[in-house]
Design an enzyme around this catalytic site. Sequence first.
Site, PDB file in Angstrom:
ATOM      1  N   GLY A  62       6.271   5.290   8.572  1.00  0.00           N
ATOM      2  CA  GLY A  62       5.489   6.524   8.499  1.00  0.00           C
ATOM      3  C   GLY A  62       5.604   7.289   9.798  1.00  0.00           C
TER       4      GLY A  62
ATOM      5  N   LYS B 106       0.886  -1.178   0.000  1.00  0.00           N
ATOM      6  CA  LYS B 106       0.000   0.000   0.000  1.00  0.00           C
ATOM      7  C   LYS B 106       0.923   1.228   0.000  1.00  0.00           C
ATOM      8  CE  LYS B 106      -2.585   3.360   1.646  1.00  0.00           C
ATOM      9  NZ  LYS B 106      -2.017   4.486   0.898  1.00  0.00           N
TER      10      LYS B 106
ATOM     11  N   GLU C 276       9.685  16.287  15.304  1.00  0.00           N
ATOM     12  CA  GLU C 276      10.448  15.973  14.102  1.00  0.00           C
ATOM     13  C   GLU C 276      10.293  17.142  13.117  1.00  0.00           C
ATOM     14  OE1 GLU C 276       8.906  12.698  11.658  1.00  0.00           O
ATOM     15  OE2 GLU C 276      10.975  12.258  11.117  1.00  0.00           O
TER      16      GLU C 276
ATOM     17  N   GLU D  94       8.701   1.535  11.569  1.00  0.00           N
ATOM     18  CA  GLU D  94       9.821   2.446  11.312  1.00  0.00           C
ATOM     19  C   GLU D  94       9.225   3.842  11.294  1.00  0.00           C
ATOM     20  OE1 GLU D  94      12.882   1.602  11.107  1.00  0.00           O
ATOM     21  OE2 GLU D  94      12.814  -0.540  10.738  1.00  0.00           O
TER      22      GLU D  94
ATOM     23  N   CYS E  26      13.689  10.303   7.395  1.00  0.00           N
ATOM     24  CA  CYS E  26      13.537   9.941   8.808  1.00  0.00           C
ATOM     25  C   CYS E  26      14.874  10.002   9.515  1.00  0.00           C
ATOM     26  CB  CYS E  26      12.945   8.552   8.919  1.00  0.00           C
ATOM     27  SG  CYS E  26      13.879   7.338   7.991  1.00  0.00           S
TER      28      CYS E  26
ATOM     29  N   THR F 151       0.727   7.820  13.370  1.00  0.00           N
ATOM     30  CA  THR F 151       0.064   6.749  12.605  1.00  0.00           C
ATOM     31  C   THR F 151       0.545   5.392  13.120  1.00  0.00           C
ATOM     32  OG1 THR F 151       0.389   8.216  10.700  1.00  0.00           O
ATOM     33  CG2 THR F 151      -0.604   6.076  10.241  1.00  0.00           C
ATOM     34  N   GLY F 152       1.841   5.315  13.435  1.00  0.00           N
ATOM     35  CA  GLY F 152       2.422   4.061  13.929  1.00  0.00           C
ATOM     36  C   GLY F 152       1.740   3.569  15.207  1.00  0.00           C
TER      37      GLY F 152
HETATM   38  P1  NDP Z   1       1.980   8.659   7.359  1.00  0.00           P
HETATM   39  O1  NDP Z   1       2.048   7.954   8.663  1.00  0.00           O
HETATM   40  O2  NDP Z   1       1.010   9.750   7.202  1.00  0.00           O
HETATM   41  O3  NDP Z   1       1.677   7.641   6.162  1.00  0.00           O
HETATM   42  C1  NDP Z   1       2.450   6.511   5.927  1.00  0.00           C
HETATM   43  C2  NDP Z   1       1.632   5.458   5.227  1.00  0.00           C
HETATM   44  O4  NDP Z   1       0.596   5.007   6.101  1.00  0.00           O
HETATM   45  C3  NDP Z   1       0.912   5.945   3.958  1.00  0.00           C
HETATM   46  O5  NDP Z   1       0.907   4.920   2.997  1.00  0.00           O
HETATM   47  C4  NDP Z   1      -0.494   6.229   4.468  1.00  0.00           C
HETATM   48  O6  NDP Z   1      -1.468   6.190   3.447  1.00  0.00           O
HETATM   49  C5  NDP Z   1      -0.657   5.061   5.432  1.00  0.00           C
HETATM   50  N1  NDP Z   1      -1.725   5.229   6.425  1.00  0.00           N
HETATM   51  C6  NDP Z   1      -2.246   6.379   6.913  1.00  0.00           C
HETATM   52  N2  NDP Z   1      -3.236   6.095   7.795  1.00  0.00           N
HETATM   53  C7  NDP Z   1      -3.336   4.748   7.873  1.00  0.00           C
HETATM   54  C8  NDP Z   1      -4.181   3.835   8.591  1.00  0.00           C
HETATM   55  N3  NDP Z   1      -5.129   4.250   9.434  1.00  0.00           N
HETATM   56  N4  NDP Z   1      -3.996   2.524   8.412  1.00  0.00           N
HETATM   57  C9  NDP Z   1      -3.049   2.066   7.583  1.00  0.00           C
HETATM   58  N5  NDP Z   1      -2.251   2.859   6.843  1.00  0.00           N
HETATM   59  C10 NDP Z   1      -2.369   4.188   7.003  1.00  0.00           C
HETATM   60  O7  NDP Z   1       3.477   9.146   7.107  1.00  0.00           O
HETATM   61  P2  NDP Z   1       4.016  10.081   5.944  1.00  0.00           P
HETATM   62  O8  NDP Z   1       3.587   9.521   4.630  1.00  0.00           O
HETATM   63  O9  NDP Z   1       3.706  11.485   6.285  1.00  0.00           O
HETATM   64  O10 NDP Z   1       5.590   9.798   6.061  1.00  0.00           O
HETATM   65  C11 NDP Z   1       6.467  10.605   6.755  1.00  0.00           C
HETATM   66  C12 NDP Z   1       6.859   9.958   8.077  1.00  0.00           C
HETATM   67  O11 NDP Z   1       7.541   8.730   7.862  1.00  0.00           O
HETATM   68  C13 NDP Z   1       7.824  10.805   8.868  1.00  0.00           C
HETATM   69  O12 NDP Z   1       7.437  10.886  10.204  1.00  0.00           O
HETATM   70  C14 NDP Z   1       9.140  10.031   8.774  1.00  0.00           C
HETATM   71  O13 NDP Z   1      10.053  10.269   9.791  1.00  0.00           O
HETATM   72  C15 NDP Z   1       8.679   8.623   8.711  1.00  0.00           C
HETATM   73  N6  NDP Z   1       9.690   7.770   8.120  1.00  0.00           N
HETATM   74  C16 NDP Z   1      10.331   6.833   8.899  1.00  0.00           C
HETATM   75  C17 NDP Z   1      11.350   6.055   8.396  1.00  0.00           C
HETATM   76  C18 NDP Z   1      12.014   5.014   9.226  1.00  0.00           C
HETATM   77  O14 NDP Z   1      12.583   4.088   8.660  1.00  0.00           O
HETATM   78  N7  NDP Z   1      11.977   5.083  10.544  1.00  0.00           N
HETATM   79  C19 NDP Z   1      11.793   6.204   7.024  1.00  0.00           C
HETATM   80  C20 NDP Z   1      11.070   7.202   6.281  1.00  0.00           C
HETATM   81  C21 NDP Z   1      10.038   7.942   6.837  1.00  0.00           C
HETATM   82  P3  NDP Z   1      -2.014   7.579   2.793  1.00  0.00           P
HETATM   83  O15 NDP Z   1      -0.855   8.198   2.100  1.00  0.00           O
HETATM   84  O16 NDP Z   1      -3.060   7.099   1.870  1.00  0.00           O
HETATM   85  O17 NDP Z   1      -2.529   8.401   3.928  1.00  0.00           O
END
Ligand code: NDP
Length: 481
Positions: free
Chosen positions: A224, A171, A385, A246, A280, A228-229
């Site tokens: 993400g 996804k 962040e 992550e 990240c 959300t996590g």
């Molecule tokens: P989000 O948490 O908003 O989204 C990440 C993914 O989760 C997207 O595909 C999103 O879909 C999906 N999602 C959102 N809501 C749900 C739900 N209720 N159930 C299941 N899936 C869901 O993060 P961002 O896209 O804004 O990414 C940026 C973040 O990622 C930053 O905080 C960054 O630090 C972190 N990150 C961490 C890394 C690591 O390895 N630790 C590496 C890279 C980034 P949709 O787009 O459709 O909302």
Amino acid sequence: MAKMFIAGESLDSVTGETYEVRNPANGEVVDTAPKGNADDARRSIDAAQAAFDEWSRTSAEERANLLFKTAEIVEAERKSLSELLTREQGKPFQESNTEIEHFLHGLEFYAGLASKVRGAQVPLPAKNAYGMVVRKPLGVCGAIVPWNFPITLMGTKVGPALAAGNTVVVKPASTTPLTTIRIIEMMNEAGLPKGVLNVVTGPGSIVGEELLRNPKVRRIAFTGESATGKHIASVACGEFKRVTLELGGSDPMIVCDDAEIPKAITGAMVGRFWNAGQACLAVKRLYIFDKVFDEFVEGLVSKVSRYEVGDGMTRAEKPKIRMGPLHTSDQRDEIEAQVDDAVSRGARVLIGGARPEGEDYERGFFYQPTILVDVTDDARVVQEETFGPVLPIFRVSSLDEAIERANNNIYGLGSSIWTKNLDNIESAIDRIEAGNVWVNSLHYGYDELPFGGVKASGFGREHGPEALDYYLEPKGVVITR
Ligand code: NDP
């Protein structure tokens, strides 16, 4: 129009609904993608479930060969894929190219490991009996991916999952589905059996949510935001799935007074402004020893002044370096609010701190690379962040002070120390609360080493042979003669 790829077929959403994917540099429509719903998620999960039995019994060598072949096919299209990635994500073409290269390296890494999984034979106290530990794939794995590195972060999930004999539903983030779809189509063209690797597009709150709740999905790998996590963990763990998270980070970089300053300046610059700071594991707080503070800051500001923001598809004239736009308008608003907050508490802007001016920039989400000093520890750029091109710099008088301030944060993803002193290096490795410590090195996630966070940066590891442990269930067996 892009389509989902499910059970070996390119498909529209069940409802036929679509949405536009726009270029963050100029607002133009790059393509449309299907707006999937829970039914679409269910059909991709069912396809992955139907494919699991046969795929899990395919020989490890065959899986490895197929993965190597997928990498070859994707490599042949690297240029057009990099262009597509730049257009949907915003990052400069060279950075997209590096991202695809990293993805391919990771795929080949796990292809090589597929046939090297080991179990164990265990002596038991019972007479004429011995134990074995066999390691079995889990089943259907959900891979939920963000928009900042859509391809490498998809690869860190798909590579070990497929190598270990699992099937996958990807996804992608709603704003970056296009390159992912194209790559998954190509990996299927390379000969992956139908249903082994699928991609479903649509809102995370609907499509992603179905992955979290559907009992056929045995594992969720999520990258993400930490907020959300938290939700992912509460729902998916409640459904007894294996989960790795992550999440966000606020990496500290510590520069001691014996550091090689030019090398550390480059480390800070690339470590903070790569991908317009939307990473990240980026350098998000810089702690510099008093003695070298002025020299370091002056050198860094001078180097950062070489950045020229602009469309990622155009090259900057040397010695300028291209930095792309922020990915969304909300992302830029958030960065502006964080900088305003720091300034309102007394911070000084040494460079940047505003949008670039001029007609060329009006339709994109551009923001200048920004360096802040005199930032108070209660400012948002320290407490939260900062997912953009903003770097707060702090003066410290000792390593103890630097480590204490580095650890005074909810996140614990990456960190670095720049010094030649072995005692300082060992202190940093032992005491910094982070999943990774780089010593005189750029904050970069090598495929060969485990990568992941502690505290609000999540749990579980991607990369390295260690990642396979999250895709294989150890099964205890007792054999009595
Ligand atoms: P989000 O948490 O908003 O989204 C990440 C993914 O989760 C997207 O595909 C999103 O879909 C999906 N999602 C959102 N809501 C749900 C739900 N209720 N159930 C299941 N899936 C869901 O993060 P961002 O896209 O804004 O990414 C940026 C973040 O990622 C930053 O905080 C960054 O630090 C972190 N990150 C961490 C890394 C690591 O390895 N630790 C590496 C890279 C980034 P949709 O787009 O459709 O909302």
